[in-house]
Design an enzyme around this catalytic site. Structure first.
Site, PDB file in Angstrom:
ATOM      1  N   ASN A   9       0.867  -1.174   0.000  1.00 37.31           N
ATOM      2  CA  ASN A   9       0.000   0.000   0.000  1.00 37.31           C
ATOM      3  C   ASN A   9       0.905   1.226   0.000  1.00 37.31           C
ATOM      4  OD1 ASN A   9      -1.771   2.061   0.509  1.00 37.31           O
ATOM      5  ND2 ASN A   9      -2.360   1.366   2.557  1.00 37.31           N
ATOM      6  N   TRP A  10       1.047   1.833  -1.161  1.00 39.83           N
ATOM      7  CA  TRP A  10       1.980   2.955  -1.275  1.00 39.83           C
ATOM      8  C   TRP A  10       1.408   4.269  -0.746  1.00 39.83           C
ATOM      9  CZ3 TRP A  10       4.652   2.033  -6.711  1.00 39.83           C
ATOM     10  CH2 TRP A  10       5.478   0.906  -6.592  1.00 39.83           C
ATOM     11  N   LYS A  11       0.139   4.251  -0.418  1.00 40.89           N
ATOM     12  CA  LYS A  11      -0.512   5.463   0.123  1.00 40.89           C
ATOM     13  C   LYS A  11      -0.275   6.644  -0.825  1.00 40.89           C
ATOM     14  CE  LYS A  11      -0.243   3.364   4.623  1.00 40.89           C
ATOM     15  NZ  LYS A  11      -0.175   3.492   6.066  1.00 40.89           N
ATOM     16  N   HIS A  94      -9.618   1.125   4.689  1.00 40.05           N
ATOM     17  CA  HIS A  94      -8.356   1.342   5.406  1.00 40.05           C
ATOM     18  C   HIS A  94      -8.590   2.340   6.548  1.00 40.05           C
ATOM     19  CE1 HIS A  94      -4.277   2.625   6.305  1.00 40.05           C
ATOM     20  NE2 HIS A  94      -3.882   1.496   5.753  1.00 40.05           N
ATOM     21  N   GLU A  96      -6.990   4.778   7.570  1.00 36.02           N
ATOM     22  CA  GLU A  96      -6.773   6.193   7.232  1.00 36.02           C
ATOM     23  C   GLU A  96      -7.989   6.775   6.505  1.00 36.02           C
ATOM     24  OE1 GLU A  96      -2.981   5.613   5.351  1.00 36.02           O
ATOM     25  OE2 GLU A  96      -2.109   5.155   7.304  1.00 36.02           O
ATOM     26  N   GLU A 164      -5.517  -4.907  10.615  1.00 38.49           N
ATOM     27  CA  GLU A 164      -4.549  -3.828  10.807  1.00 38.49           C
ATOM     28  C   GLU A 164      -4.880  -3.055  12.079  1.00 38.49           C
ATOM     29  OE1 GLU A 164      -2.375  -2.765   6.929  1.00 38.49           O
ATOM     30  OE2 GLU A 164      -4.056  -1.395   7.191  1.00 38.49           O
ATOM     31  N   SER A 210       3.299  -1.903  10.496  1.00 40.58           N
ATOM     32  CA  SER A 210       4.741  -1.902  10.756  1.00 40.58           C
ATOM     33  C   SER A 210       5.428  -3.225  10.397  1.00 40.58           C
ATOM     34  CB  SER A 210       5.029  -1.517  12.216  1.00 40.58           C
ATOM     35  OG  SER A 210       4.558  -0.200  12.467  1.00 40.58           O
ATOM     36  N   GLY A 231       2.825  -1.023   4.352  1.00 40.75           N
ATOM     37  CA  GLY A 231       2.844   0.391   3.982  1.00 40.75           C
ATOM     38  C   GLY A 231       4.267   0.865   3.758  1.00 40.75           C
ATOM     39  N   GLY A 232       4.843   1.510   4.773  1.00 45.14           N
ATOM     40  CA  GLY A 232       6.154   2.146   4.664  1.00 45.14           C
ATOM     41  C   GLY A 232       7.235   1.276   4.015  1.00 45.14           C
TER      42      GLY A 232
HETATM   43  P1  PGA Z   1       2.720   0.437   7.685  1.00 46.04           P
HETATM   44  O1  PGA Z   1       1.263   0.625   7.039  1.00 46.04           O
HETATM   45  O2  PGA Z   1       3.287  -0.842   7.117  1.00 46.04           O
HETATM   46  O3  PGA Z   1       3.487   1.653   7.262  1.00 46.04           O
HETATM   47  O4  PGA Z   1       2.526   0.343   9.152  1.00 46.04           O
HETATM   48  C1  PGA Z   1       0.409  -0.463   6.857  1.00 46.04           C
HETATM   49  C2  PGA Z   1      -0.878  -0.012   6.214  1.00 46.04           C
HETATM   50  O5  PGA Z   1      -1.351   1.074   6.521  1.00 46.04           O
HETATM   51  O6  PGA Z   1      -1.462  -0.749   5.400  1.00 46.04           O
END
Ligand code: PGA
Length: 253
Positions: A9-11, A94, A96, A164, A210, A231-232
């Site tokens: 997930n590159w956001k 998600h 967010e 998550e 994470s 994500g990150g």
């Molecule tokens: P993260 O994000 O790996 O940066 O914690 C995960 C996500 O939001 O899907």
């Protein structure tokens, strides 16, 4: 046997050029791994660039969000009709989206129905906040979220659910493998109650929050965890490839 799925997930990161560069940087490592499904979800604007960059590989593409109507006066939105045939997956719900864009379970439910209608595979995200975890309300919250999100949705064969925990996303403080496995098991049992044992058996449940190359193995070794939503770490080619390698090692084909 469920095929493990590692989803990136590159956001809201990366220009068009950077999207192409990032995929090209990952391709040699990813193309060399078998037995793991890899999904990349770049920003929607970059999906056509990504399509060119993944050509000739098994990498699947998805978007991070979509609206539930097919067309109309919904300024700024993308519809499932537009995405159909362009990508395979869509992330729905998600945290967010829930937090910053006020998506509630009723909206998530409509998005799931829309994805199903158009043959897009949803990656449904659920997860408790720190406050709920500290009060011992995790199980109750997760089951409640799932029941509302899946209400009236007919068994969707391609559905993926990502656990998550909100407190683990982007914080560098992942859940433990055992704690995540417990909630993923609960998710599978809740799906069994809703759609029956066969649907639950085939359902892929991912952990997200994470995940890194260093800790991926711990999650992927758990019996109820079928992959990761990253994500990150998915923005760093070597790190993302290491996570996919960890999945291949944990579930040898
Ligand atoms: P993260 O994000 O790996 O940066 O914690 C995960 C996500 O939001 O899907």
């Amino acid at each position: 046997m469920r095929t493990p799925l590692i989803a990136a997930n590159w956001k809201m990161n990366g220009t068009l050029d950077e999207t192409g560069q990032l995929i090209r940087a990952m391709r040699p490592g990813l193309d060399a791994i078998s037995g793991v499904e890899v999904l990349i979800c770049p920003p929607s604007l970059a999906i056509t660039v990504a399509r060119v960059a993944v050509k000739g590989s098994a990498i699947k593409l998805g978007v991070q969000n979509m609206f539930y109507e097919d067309k109309g006066a919904y300024t700024g939105e993308l519809s499932p009709l537009m995405l159909k045939g362009v990508c395979d997956y869509v992330i729905v719900g998600h945290s967010e989206r829930r937090q910053y864009f006020h998506e509630d379970d009723a909206i998530v439910n409509r998005k799931l129905q829309a994805a199903r209608r158009h043959g897009l595979r949803p990656v449904l995200c659920v997860g408790e906040a720190l406050e709920q975890r500290e009060k011992g309300q995790t199980d109750e919250f997760i089951v409640g979220q799932l029941r509302q999100d899946l209400a009236g949705v007919e068994a969707a064969p391609g559905l993926v659910i990502a656990y998550e925990p909100v407190w683990a996303i982007g914080t560098g403080r992942p859940a433990t493998g055992a704690a995540a496995d417990e909630v993923c098991g609960l998710i599978r049992r809740t799906v069994a109650d809703t759609w029956g044992a066969a649907a639950a058996e085939g359902l892929r449940v991912l952990y997200g929050g994470s995940v890194t190359g260093a800790n991926a193995g711990e999650f992927l070794a758990q019996p109820e965890i079928d992959g990761a939503l990253v994500g990150g770490a998915s923005l760093k080619p070597a790190e993302f490839v290491a996570i996919v390698q960890a999945a291949a090692r944990a579930r040898p084909a």
